[in-house]
Design an enzyme around this catalytic site. Structure first.
Site, PDB file in Angstrom:
ATOM      1  N   HIS A  93     -96.762 -26.567 -36.181  1.00  0.00           N
ATOM      2  CA  HIS A  93     -96.448 -25.381 -35.362  1.00  0.00           C
ATOM      3  C   HIS A  93     -96.553 -25.696 -33.863  1.00  0.00           C
ATOM      4  O   HIS A  93     -97.352 -25.091 -33.141  1.00  0.00           O
ATOM      5  CB  HIS A  93     -97.346 -24.189 -35.725  1.00  0.00           C
ATOM      6  N   ARG A  97     -91.172 -18.646 -38.645  1.00  0.00           N
ATOM      7  CA  ARG A  97     -92.490 -18.270 -39.150  1.00  0.00           C
ATOM      8  C   ARG A  97     -92.600 -18.681 -40.614  1.00  0.00           C
ATOM      9  O   ARG A  97     -91.628 -18.634 -41.363  1.00  0.00           O
ATOM     10  CB  ARG A  97     -92.700 -16.745 -39.043  1.00  0.00           C
TER      11      ARG A  97
HETATM   12  P1  NDP Z   1     -85.321 -12.817 -30.782  1.00  0.00           P
HETATM   13  O1  NDP Z   1     -86.002 -11.535 -31.104  1.00  0.00           O
HETATM   14  O2  NDP Z   1     -84.864 -13.043 -29.389  1.00  0.00           O
HETATM   15  O3  NDP Z   1     -84.027 -12.986 -31.722  1.00  0.00           O
HETATM   16  C1  NDP Z   1     -84.016 -12.622 -33.037  1.00  0.00           C
HETATM   17  C2  NDP Z   1     -82.626 -12.791 -33.629  1.00  0.00           C
HETATM   18  O4  NDP Z   1     -82.705 -12.571 -35.052  1.00  0.00           O
HETATM   19  C3  NDP Z   1     -81.617 -11.780 -33.086  1.00  0.00           C
HETATM   20  O5  NDP Z   1     -80.358 -12.386 -32.944  1.00  0.00           O
HETATM   21  C4  NDP Z   1     -81.561 -10.721 -34.198  1.00  0.00           C
HETATM   22  O6  NDP Z   1     -80.321 -10.046 -34.297  1.00  0.00           O
HETATM   23  C5  NDP Z   1     -81.758 -11.581 -35.425  1.00  0.00           C
HETATM   24  N1  NDP Z   1     -82.268 -10.801 -36.554  1.00  0.00           N
HETATM   25  C6  NDP Z   1     -83.423 -10.081 -36.614  1.00  0.00           C
HETATM   26  N2  NDP Z   1     -83.557  -9.494 -37.829  1.00  0.00           N
HETATM   27  C7  NDP Z   1     -82.448  -9.850 -38.534  1.00  0.00           C
HETATM   28  C8  NDP Z   1     -81.991  -9.559 -39.843  1.00  0.00           C
HETATM   29  N3  NDP Z   1     -82.698  -8.770 -40.683  1.00  0.00           N
HETATM   30  N4  NDP Z   1     -80.805 -10.081 -40.247  1.00  0.00           N
HETATM   31  C9  NDP Z   1     -80.075 -10.839 -39.403  1.00  0.00           C
HETATM   32  N5  NDP Z   1     -80.452 -11.170 -38.147  1.00  0.00           N
HETATM   33  C10 NDP Z   1     -81.625 -10.668 -37.710  1.00  0.00           C
HETATM   34  O7  NDP Z   1     -86.301 -13.974 -31.280  1.00  0.00           O
HETATM   35  P2  NDP Z   1     -86.595 -15.386 -30.543  1.00  0.00           P
HETATM   36  O8  NDP Z   1     -85.305 -16.118 -30.451  1.00  0.00           O
HETATM   37  O9  NDP Z   1     -87.392 -15.178 -29.317  1.00  0.00           O
HETATM   38  O10 NDP Z   1     -87.568 -16.085 -31.622  1.00  0.00           O
HETATM   39  C11 NDP Z   1     -87.075 -16.532 -32.875  1.00  0.00           C
HETATM   40  C12 NDP Z   1     -88.219 -16.959 -33.780  1.00  0.00           C
HETATM   41  O11 NDP Z   1     -88.836 -18.150 -33.294  1.00  0.00           O
HETATM   42  C13 NDP Z   1     -89.352 -15.950 -33.952  1.00  0.00           C
HETATM   43  O12 NDP Z   1     -89.722 -15.879 -35.321  1.00  0.00           O
HETATM   44  C14 NDP Z   1     -90.493 -16.575 -33.170  1.00  0.00           C
HETATM   45  O13 NDP Z   1     -91.742 -16.137 -33.641  1.00  0.00           O
HETATM   46  C15 NDP Z   1     -90.245 -18.048 -33.441  1.00  0.00           C
HETATM   47  N6  NDP Z   1     -90.889 -18.988 -32.519  1.00  0.00           N
HETATM   48  C16 NDP Z   1     -91.441 -20.155 -33.029  1.00  0.00           C
HETATM   49  C17 NDP Z   1     -92.026 -21.087 -32.195  1.00  0.00           C
HETATM   50  C18 NDP Z   1     -92.576 -22.372 -32.720  1.00  0.00           C
HETATM   51  O14 NDP Z   1     -93.233 -23.114 -31.982  1.00  0.00           O
HETATM   52  N7  NDP Z   1     -92.326 -22.714 -33.972  1.00  0.00           N
HETATM   53  C19 NDP Z   1     -92.098 -20.858 -30.730  1.00  0.00           C
HETATM   54  C20 NDP Z   1     -91.437 -19.655 -30.290  1.00  0.00           C
HETATM   55  C21 NDP Z   1     -90.859 -18.748 -31.167  1.00  0.00           C
HETATM   56  P3  NDP Z   1     -79.818  -9.029 -33.138  1.00  0.00           P
HETATM   57  O15 NDP Z   1     -79.566  -9.909 -31.935  1.00  0.00           O
HETATM   58  O16 NDP Z   1     -78.576  -8.444 -33.655  1.00  0.00           O
HETATM   59  O17 NDP Z   1     -80.951  -8.074 -32.919  1.00  0.00           O
END
Ligand code: NDP
Length: 309
Positions: free
Chosen positions: A272, A224
């Site tokens: 995006h 994002r």
């Molecule tokens: P998930 O919710 O499945 O995974 C998030 C990961 O980030 C988890 O491993 C989580 O840790 C970790 N995390 C969250 N907060 C923290 C923190 N404060 N410190 C360290 N690690 C953290 O997300 P997705 O994989 O589904 O999506 C990832 C991103 O991709 C999102 O921002 C989404 O909006 C974006 N996206 C972008 C697209 C594009 O076209 N550009 C398309 C689709 C998605 P834990 O596992 O321990 O909870």
């Protein structure tokens, strides 16, 4: 019961048709047409106009039609007592992985710089890097980050990842929490951001973080726009600490034509579109949750409102 689609782009009809093709018994409405608000149990939403989810007295589920839910949690008018679900989809992960891998190879082989040189009619061979020269560090080992990490291993990249909680992934060095962030950054040459946008991660890609990466590191932000502090990136590119950045997401979308990213030779931009929800692939999980609502069962892919993802 019924389902309403709320989004501001031109994809409402596409989603409506896909839902009706798979479940002709479910009444599906666009929020723009007359619809019986009291019958709506599920709202399928993407970047809705603020306040548009209010006024559905029997709503039981707000379903994001993408992986992200930051746009929902930012809406101050969002009903607070209704569960939110998001998309977790094989193709969303696969498409993201292919996009990031293409960017990584483009960086290794200087393709972005050659495109700039081509426009300027400059013939200037550059040293290239090899897979074994680099460690790729992925911030966020969730639905998308984990698939990317595993795909990169198949190319023999050295891969490491950072997440909130400890992960145990074969062949991937993992780091967890703030305590291990510096060690992760110090050994990462290409940093990929796949974090959700939350209070904790807003502005995480900043000067302090960049300065913990080795010189000439490359940034890939496909999560994002809110993760990145734009002026810090520009400063670290211009002072030579970072070698380049590949961006798919921005604070403002579409990005203002005045923004310095457009003309920066070290910034590679895409609009995006790294990975987009495919209706054919995503509709079954939306319908599965709709049936679960009908049957009073627990919903799939629930979002934690406390964690913000
Ligand atoms: P998930 O919710 O499945 O995974 C998030 C990961 O980030 C988890 O491993 C989580 O840790 C970790 N995390 C969250 N907060 C923290 C923190 N404060 N410190 C360290 N690690 C953290 O997300 P997705 O994989 O589904 O999506 C990832 C991103 O991709 C999102 O921002 C989404 O909006 C974006 N996206 C972008 C697209 C594009 O076209 N550009 C398309 C689709 C998605 P834990 O596992 O321990 O909870």
């Amino acid at each position: 019961m019924g389902l309403v689609i709320i989004r501001q782009d031109n994809k409402i009809e596409m989603w409506k048709e896909a839902l009706k093709r798979s479940a002709s018994d479910i009444p599906v409405y666009s929020y723009l047409e007359d619809h019986p608000r009291e019958r709506i149990r599920m709202a399928l939403v993407w970047k809705h106009p603020s306040g548009a989810i209010k006024g559905y007295p029997n709503l039981e589920c707000i379903a994001s039609s993408g992986a992200g839910v930051d746009f929902l949690l930012e809406d101050k008018d969002l009903p607070t007592n209704i569960p939110i679900t998001r998309v977790v989809d094989e193709y969303l992960a696969k498409d993201m992985s292919e996009h990031v891998i293409a960017l990584i190879f483009s960086h290794l082989k200087n393709l972005n710089q050659y495109k700039v040189d081509q426009f300027n009619k400059i013939w200037s061979p550059l040293d290239y890097q090899r897979i074994e020269d680099l460690t790729i560090g992925i911030m966020g080992l969730g639905a998308l980050g984990k698939v990317l990490a595993e795909d990169l291993l198949r190319f023999d990249f050295k891969v490491q990842g950072w997440s909130s909680s400890r992960k145990n992934l074969s062949g991937i060095k993992t780091f967890a929490g703030d305590k291990e962030k510096t060690a992760f950054l110090n050994t990462t040459q290409i940093l990929v951001c796949l974090l959700p946008l939350t209070k904790e991660t807003f502005g995480i890609l900043n000067k302090d973080l960049f300065s913990q990466l080795p010189k000439d590191a490359h940034i890939i932000n496909v999560a994002r726009g809110g993760h990145l502090v734009d002026k810090d990136l520009l400063e670290m590119l211009d002072n030579g600490h970072l070698s380049g950045a590949s961006l798919d997401v921005y604070h403002q979308e579409p990005l203002s034509t005045e923004h310095p990213f457009w003309e920066h030779s070290k910034v590679h931009m895409t609009p995006h579109y790294a990975s987009v929800s495919d209706t054919n692939s995503v509709v079954p999980q939306i319908l599965e949750n709709y049936r679960r609502l009908e049957n009073g069962q627990k919903l799939l892919n629930l979002v934690s409102k406390t964690k913000g993802y």
